[in-house]
Motif scaffolding. Structure first.
Motif, short mmCIF file in Angstrom:
data_model
loop_
_atom_site.label_atom_id
_atom_site.label_comp_id
_atom_site.label_asym_id
_atom_site.label_seq_id
_atom_site.Cartn_x
_atom_site.Cartn_y
_atom_site.Cartn_z
N UNK A 289 23.52 81.85 53.12
CA UNK A 289 23.13 82.10 51.74
C UNK A 289 24.33 82.53 50.91
N UNK A 290 25.17 83.40 51.46
CA UNK A 290 26.37 83.84 50.75
C UNK A 290 27.34 82.68 50.55
N UNK A 291 27.45 81.80 51.55
CA UNK A 291 28.35 80.64 51.42
C UNK A 291 27.88 79.72 50.29
N UNK A 292 26.59 79.48 50.21
CA UNK A 292 26.08 78.62 49.14
C UNK A 292 26.35 79.22 47.77
N UNK A 293 26.10 80.51 47.63
CA UNK A 293 26.40 81.18 46.36
C UNK A 293 27.90 81.17 46.07
N UNK A 294 28.70 81.36 47.10
CA UNK A 294 30.15 81.39 46.92
C UNK A 294 30.65 80.05 46.38
N UNK A 295 30.16 78.97 46.92
CA UNK A 295 30.58 77.64 46.45
C UNK A 295 30.30 77.50 44.96
N UNK A 296 29.11 77.91 44.57
CA UNK A 296 28.71 77.83 43.16
C UNK A 296 29.59 78.72 42.28
N UNK A 297 29.73 79.97 42.68
CA UNK A 297 30.47 80.93 41.86
C UNK A 297 31.96 80.60 41.81
N UNK A 298 32.55 80.25 42.93
CA UNK A 298 33.98 79.89 42.94
C UNK A 298 34.25 78.72 42.03
N UNK A 299 33.36 77.75 42.03
CA UNK A 299 33.52 76.58 41.17
C UNK A 299 33.38 76.97 39.70
#
Length: 186
Positions: free
Chosen positions: A69-79
């Protein structure tokens, strides 16, 4: 161009209803100040500390894996934040290895891992564990077994020398809690 303030705003927007994560992130940054080495990529550690548990509220609510879940959010936020593309994999490594069973391979991941664990085994971390126990509605004996397993893993969990030293007192507190709970449940 990567903007730390915008990045922080995006993460905080995702965590607006979470009781635990903002304080946890702040304590992780305080722990980082205690254990950091002379050379590391600050942007990677900054992002890793903010994102390693970004999925906590959602994973708890929907009974999902925290790392995924954190990885999915990280991809979104980093982008969205314009985080440098060439550093994203290193941030993902920090997220994947932040937990007690983590095996960080970079100095940045070690710093995120150790800063996170120092908070997880603090008095506030114990309160969080008890609160999670209550929300998960599991048997107290199952909770005890989980904490005993964690207690065993703590002996070898830290990687930086400074974190190992800082962890000694916290591990003692954590172990005392586990032993006391075990004694009370006999």
């Amino acid at each position: 161009m990567f903007n730390r303030k915008e990045f922080k705003r995006l993460v905080e927007k995702e965590l607006k209803t979470d009781f635990f994560t903002p304080g946890h992130i702040n304590r992780c940054f305080e722990n980082l100040e205690e254990i950091k080495k002379s050379f590391f990529d600050e942007e990677i550690v900054f992002a890793g500390l903010f994102l390693h548990s970004a999925g906590f509220p959602m994973s708890l609510k929907f009974n999902q894996d925290l790392v995924s879940t954190s990885m999915n959010l990280a991809k979104k936020i980093l982008n969205e934040a314009g985080f440098p593309a060439e550093k994203r994999e290193k941030v993902f490594h920090c997220i994947q290895e932040a937990g007690i069973k983590g095996q960080p391979k970079t100095i940045e991941a070690i710093l995120v891992h150790d800063a996170n664990l120092l908070d997880e085994i603090s008095a506030v971390g114990l309160i969080k564990e008890v609160s999670l126990f209550n929300s998960r509605k599991i048997l107290l004996r199952k909770f005890l077994e989980e904490q005993k397993a964690k207690s065993f893993l703590l002996k070898e969990a830290f990687f930086s020398e400074k974190a190992k030293i800082l962890a000694e007192e916290k591990i003692s507190l954590f172990n005392s809690f586990v032993k006391s709970l075990e004694k009370d449940l006999k």
